[in-house]
Design a protein around this motif. Structure first.
Motif, PDB file in Angstrom:
ATOM      1  N   GLN A  14       0.807  -1.274   0.021  1.00  0.00           N
ATOM      2  CA  GLN A  14      -0.109  -0.131  -0.064  1.00  0.00           C
ATOM      3  C   GLN A  14       0.709   1.310   0.017  1.00  0.00           C
ATOM      4  N   GLU A  17       2.445   1.625  -3.324  1.00  0.00           N
ATOM      5  CA  GLU A  17       1.206   2.004  -4.322  1.00  0.00           C
ATOM      6  C   GLU A  17       1.015   3.499  -4.262  1.00  0.00           C
ATOM      7  N   ARG A  18       0.725   3.889  -2.789  1.00  0.00           N
ATOM      8  CA  ARG A  18       0.502   5.388  -2.539  1.00  0.00           C
ATOM      9  C   ARG A  18       1.759   6.406  -3.033  1.00  0.00           C
ATOM     10  N   ASN A  19       2.913   5.604  -2.701  1.00  0.00           N
ATOM     11  CA  ASN A  19       4.249   6.341  -3.380  1.00  0.00           C
ATOM     12  C   ASN A  19       4.223   6.624  -4.678  1.00  0.00           C
ATOM     13  N   GLU A  21       1.606   6.352  -6.674  1.00  0.00           N
ATOM     14  CA  GLU A  21       0.436   7.124  -6.993  1.00  0.00           C
ATOM     15  C   GLU A  21       0.726   8.636  -6.683  1.00  0.00           C
ATOM     16  N   ALA A  22       1.618   8.883  -5.611  1.00  0.00           N
ATOM     17  CA  ALA A  22       1.828  10.359  -5.286  1.00  0.00           C
ATOM     18  C   ALA A  22       3.051  10.597  -6.410  1.00  0.00           C
TER      19      ALA A  22
END
Length: 164
Positions: A14, A17-19, A21-22
């Motif tokens: 997660q 993925e967030r990294n 996405e960011a």
């Protein structure tokens, strides 16, 4: 413990993925900012270029007007100088003509007087009259038998009438 490993693995996924996405969001934001900044720079350059072109056109127009006025002034000054030279030449020529005319009249008058004096001398010779000058003065010598009568005048000048 498996659950903790799975949880760690899930958290890690997660976070990644967030990294990601960011990072994508950051990259998209930077790309949009770059595009926006590039567009702003291009717009500003067009505005500045357009303003510079207008200013250059105005400056060129002013320079052409100044050049046109300068050319007109130079042409007018040249015409004035030519007119002054022409008038001066005419005046000098006219003055020289008057001087020459006056001299010609004096020459004609002197020639007439000389001719008159020649005729008078010829007449005096035919009458037997002689002119004489020495240390005692100037004399008119009359032929024998002629008596001078000095009570006469001719053209406002004293004259001598010859009587026999």
């Amino acid at each position: 413990m498996q659950k903790l490993g799975e949880l760690t693995e899930n958290l890690k996924t997660q976070v990644e993925e967030r990294n990601a996405e960011a990072e994508r969001s950051f990259h998209e934001t930077l790309t949009r900012l770059n595009a926006s900044l590039t567009q702003s720079v291009h717009d500003e350059l067009r505005t500045i270029t357009s303003a510079m072109a207008r200013d250059m056109d105005r400056l060129r127009a002013r320079q052409l007007d100044a050049l046109d006025r300068s050319w007109h002034r130079a042409a007018l000054l040249s015409l004035i100088i030519l007119a002054v030279l022409a008038l001066t030449s005419f005046a000098l020529g006219f003055g020289a003509s008057l001087i020459l005319n006056g001299r010609q009249q004096r020459i004609r008058e002197y020639s007439r007087q000389i001719e008159q004096q020649k005729q008078t001398l010829e007449t005096a010779k035919s009458w037997g009259i002689q002119l004489h000058q020495d240390s005692n003065g100037r004399f008119i010598v009359l032929p024998k038998g002629i008596t001078p009568n000095t009570r006469w005048s001719w053209d406002g000048r004293p004259a001598i009438k010859l009587e026999e």
